[in-house]
Write a protein that holds these residues in place. Structure first.
Motif, PDB file in Angstrom:
ATOM      1  N   GLY A   1      -7.477   5.801  -2.036  1.00  0.00           N
ATOM      2  CA  GLY A   1      -7.530   4.728  -3.022  1.00  0.00           C
ATOM      3  C   GLY A   1      -6.992   5.126  -4.379  1.00  0.00           C
ATOM      4  N   SER A   2      -5.943   5.924  -4.402  1.00  0.00           N
ATOM      5  CA  SER A   2      -5.489   6.457  -5.684  1.00  0.00           C
ATOM      6  C   SER A   2      -4.290   5.724  -6.278  1.00  0.00           C
ATOM      7  N   CYS A   3      -3.479   5.075  -5.468  1.00  0.00           N
ATOM      8  CA  CYS A   3      -2.225   4.546  -6.025  1.00  0.00           C
ATOM      9  C   CYS A   3      -2.425   3.194  -6.688  1.00  0.00           C
ATOM     10  N   ARG A   4      -3.419   2.435  -6.292  1.00  0.00           N
ATOM     11  CA  ARG A   4      -3.789   1.144  -6.889  1.00  0.00           C
ATOM     12  C   ARG A   4      -2.727   0.059  -6.708  1.00  0.00           C
ATOM     13  N   VAL A   5      -1.881   0.195  -5.717  1.00  0.00           N
ATOM     14  CA  VAL A   5      -0.884  -0.862  -5.526  1.00  0.00           C
ATOM     15  C   VAL A   5      -1.401  -1.952  -4.572  1.00  0.00           C
ATOM     16  N   CYS A   6      -2.642  -1.784  -4.092  1.00  0.00           N
ATOM     17  CA  CYS A   6      -3.173  -2.730  -3.107  1.00  0.00           C
ATOM     18  C   CYS A   6      -4.297  -3.580  -3.701  1.00  0.00           C
TER      19      CYS A   6
ATOM     20  N   SER B   1       0.858  -1.188   0.000  1.00  0.00           N
ATOM     21  CA  SER B   1       0.000   0.000   0.000  1.00  0.00           C
ATOM     22  C   SER B   1       0.892   1.235   0.000  1.00  0.00           C
ATOM     23  N   LEU B   2       0.411   2.307  -0.544  1.00  0.00           N
ATOM     24  CA  LEU B   2       1.176   3.558  -0.554  1.00  0.00           C
ATOM     25  C   LEU B   2       0.349   4.770  -0.161  1.00  0.00           C
ATOM     26  N   CYS B   3      -0.870   4.872  -0.718  1.00  0.00           N
ATOM     27  CA  CYS B   3      -1.592   6.124  -0.489  1.00  0.00           C
ATOM     28  C   CYS B   3      -2.414   6.102   0.803  1.00  0.00           C
ATOM     29  N   THR B   4      -2.401   4.974   1.489  1.00  0.00           N
ATOM     30  CA  THR B   4      -3.083   4.927   2.778  1.00  0.00           C
ATOM     31  C   THR B   4      -2.056   5.171   3.877  1.00  0.00           C
TER      32      THR B   4
ATOM     33  N   CYS C   1      -7.530  -1.061   0.243  1.00  0.00           N
ATOM     34  CA  CYS C   1      -7.429  -0.063   1.324  1.00  0.00           C
ATOM     35  C   CYS C   1      -8.742   0.678   1.539  1.00  0.00           C
TER      36      CYS C   1
ATOM     37  N   ALA D   1      -9.507  -1.957  -4.791  1.00  0.00           N
ATOM     38  CA  ALA D   1      -8.462  -1.365  -3.941  1.00  0.00           C
ATOM     39  C   ALA D   1      -8.756  -1.792  -2.507  1.00  0.00           C
TER      40      ALA D   1
HETATM   41 FE1  FES Z   1      -3.215   3.220  -2.605  1.00  0.00          FE
HETATM   42 FE2  FES Z   1      -4.823   1.273  -1.813  1.00  0.00          FE
HETATM   43  S1  FES Z   1      -2.981   1.905  -0.917  1.00  0.00           S
HETATM   44  S2  FES Z   1      -5.032   2.501  -3.543  1.00  0.00           S
END
Ligand code: FES
Length: 588
Positions: free
Chosen positions: A46-51, A34-37, A65, A63
């Protein structure tokens, strides 16, 4: 909280209803990148979409998160589609990222690199045009470099949540989007208080403290007398950088490391904190007894002082005129200390190790200088000190415990130690005010009423020898605003207010080690509060171990007044230890 049944990777679990998939998976021992949380749900867009994961009942990948668990849900983290999507999301972020990692101060602690490793994102899969870089190095405390920004929004959320001033926001749209103070200003030209809370949450090197390690190196090379002084909150957190449990006091090893780094003297800022209490306590008594401006407000947090100067100019007379402890101690080192050793102030280079980023700005204020000479020449954060120790090759864990240098500025009381936690300055001041008002020490030394590590507002009425002193403590500008608006409306019931710029006080300062849930094995429901509490306890326990626990009983402080300053708030003390403030109206 009701429990519901889910399956992760085909294995059944019971988890609390209302959790996101990411939270539930972490509690069950799984790691989803996760990155944007951010811990505690402070930022969740929920913007980075790495989760991304697969979940029954959802259309396609979700997503994790932001997507909540539901009864009977089956979650696949490992499905080929989810694995590939997570990797591609990271590759997309990397495609617009400055990958000069060896030049980045976040190297070794970068969450983007961590997540790239976790997802297997290794190739430059989407090489192409990069968006324009906006580099801001004008502010003494902060550096913003958008070439490293992943637009996660954590800094935007932290600034708003901690202070309610929303300095940071999104500029432009689409590929040209970047994060900046409103109107694309420098931090230096905006009403940013330079607290560094945004740096604490930035997952990459896009927001960093303005490093002053080079200044220290140059001073040592130039043969200056390089003296270091360390703030109390640093010892409560430095160990985290070297694998110690949160809240392990590191005083002895930290001193040993500073000696090996080449500092000529190693002092605790607590001597300066005791001096601050002598001056501030006397100022408060004077205001109480002679009809001065009340409530008096503490002035040792430069982030808070910035906020006051930007937003409450007409109420600046409420601020104590005392400089902060490290500035006071720097002024004494370059005057009294220098004279004792026959050294010219210009040949002394004072370095402060601080949990704070705004101190880098504070030391440069003209109002802090004495005859044009700064009290302090460089400020490095707890994180920068850890970097200096790491690069030197010192094996921190093997260091012996050593003692502070004892000459002139070596003694300190327990009151000085607790400056690092919200309520600490208040308690330290009350211990001395009690003595001055009643002529005797308080039987139970601590003032439990003012203790706490959490942000927000706390208040208390304290009876001191028949005089009721009404006090309040706030940390974070969102809380401070409530108390300031009361003053503005003529409704403030208090005599004395302590305000700290960062939520929880210096232990949670903008220069402290990063708190990263992605690097930690378990999901703590409120990880920030856990860190604040443990770091605060490290300081309270050091206070308890001190033989002298009131600033006015520090023998070296007594000697300093006898031999040099005269008495608290004397002309000499004002010349060296007090400052002034001015209303500031940056164009908005
Ligand atoms: Fe960034 Fe879920 S941590 S979208």
């Amino acid at each position: 909280m009701a429990l519901i049944n889910i399956k992760i990777e085909g294995i059944p679990y019971q988890v609390e209803e209302g959790l996101t998939i990411l939270q539930a998976a972490k509690k069950c021992g799984y790691e989803i990148p996760s990155l944007c949380t951010f811990p505690g749900g402070e930022c969740n867009q929920g913007s980075c979409r790495v989760c991304l994961v697969e979940a029954t009942g959802a259309r396609g990948l979700v997503a994790s998160c932001v997507y909540p668990v539901a009864e009977g849900m089956e979650i696949r983290i490992s499905s080929p589609a989810a694995v590939e999507a997570r990797r591609e999301s990271v590759e997309l972020l990397l495609s617009n990222h400055n990958k000069n990692c060896q030049q980045c101060d976040k190297n070794g602690q970068c969450e983007l690199l961590y997540v790239a490793n976790l997802t297997g994102a290794r190739d430059d899969a989407f090489a192409g045009v990069h968006s324009e870089t906006h580099l801001d190095r004008l502010a003494p405390g902060l550096v913003r470099d958008t070439s490293k920004c992943i637009l996660c929004g954590r800094c935007v959320a932290r600034c708003q949540n901690a202070h309610g001033i929303g300095i940071l926001g999104y500029e432009n749209r689409g590929f040209n989007t970047y994060i900046a103070p409103a109107g694309d200003r420098s931090f230096a030209e905006s009403p940013c208080i330079q607290c560094g809370q945004c740096v604490n949450v930035c997952p990459t090197g896009a927001l960093m403290e303005h490093s002053e390690i080079d200044l220290v190196d140059e001073a040592m090379k130039a043969g200056k007398h390089v003296i270091v002084q360390v703030a109390p909150a640093v010892r409560a957190a430095l160990g985290e950088e070297f694998g110690y449990p949160v809240g392990t006091p590191m005083t002895g090893k930290m001193i040993a490391a500073l000696r090996r780094l080449g500092f000529e003297r190693v002092y605790d800022v607590n001597f300066g904190a005791d001096l601050t209490i002598m001056e501030e306590g006397t100022e408060l008594l004077d205001r109480l007894q002679n009809g001065g401006v009340l409530p008096m407000i503490t002035s040792c947090s430069p982030g808070w002082v910035n906020y006051a100067e930007y937003n409450y100019g007409e109420h600046l007379p409420h601020l104590s005129s005392c400089k902060s402890p490290h500035q006071m101690q720097g002024a004494i080192i370059k005057s009294y200390w220098a004279a004792q050793y026959g050294i010219e102030p210009e040949d002394i280079f004072v370095v402060s190790v601080m949990p704070c980023v705004a101190k880098k700005y504070e030391k440069e204020r003209e109002q802090e200088k004495v005859n044009g000479i700064p009290d302090v020449d460089a400020v490095i954060t707890t994180r920068e000190l850890a970097r200096m120790i790491r690069r030197s090759g010192i094996l921190f864990k093997r260091l012996p415990d050593e003692e502070w240098d004892q000459d002139i500025c070596g003694d300190y009381s327990g009151a000085g130690v607790i400056f690092g936690v919200t309520g600490g300055v208040m308690e330290a001041a009350l211990r001395t005010v009690h003595y001055k008002l009643t002529g005797k020490e308080k039987e139970e030394i601590i003032f439990e009423e003012v203790r706490g590590h959490e942000g927000g507002i706390r208040e208390a009425s304290i009876d001191i020898g028949g005089t009721t002193v009404r006090v309040a403590m706030a940390s974070g500008m969102r809380s401070a605003k409530v108390l300031l608006d009361e003053i503005k409306e003529g409704k403030s019931p208090y005599h004395f207010i302590e305000i700290m710029g960062c939520p929880g006080g210096c232990i949670n300062g903008g220069g402290q080690p990063y708190v990263r849930s992605c690097f930690l094995p378990d999901e703590d429901d409120d990880i920030m509060e856990t860190y604040k509490e443990k770091r605060a306890n490290a300081l309270y326990s050091e206070d308890e171990r001190q033989v002298i626990r009131q600033s006015h009983n520090n023998p070296q402080i007594i000697e300093l007044y006898e031999k040099f300053l005269g008495e608290p708030n004397s002309h000499k003390a004002h010349e060296l230890l007090h400052t002034s403030y001015g209303e500031r109206f940056p164009e908005r």
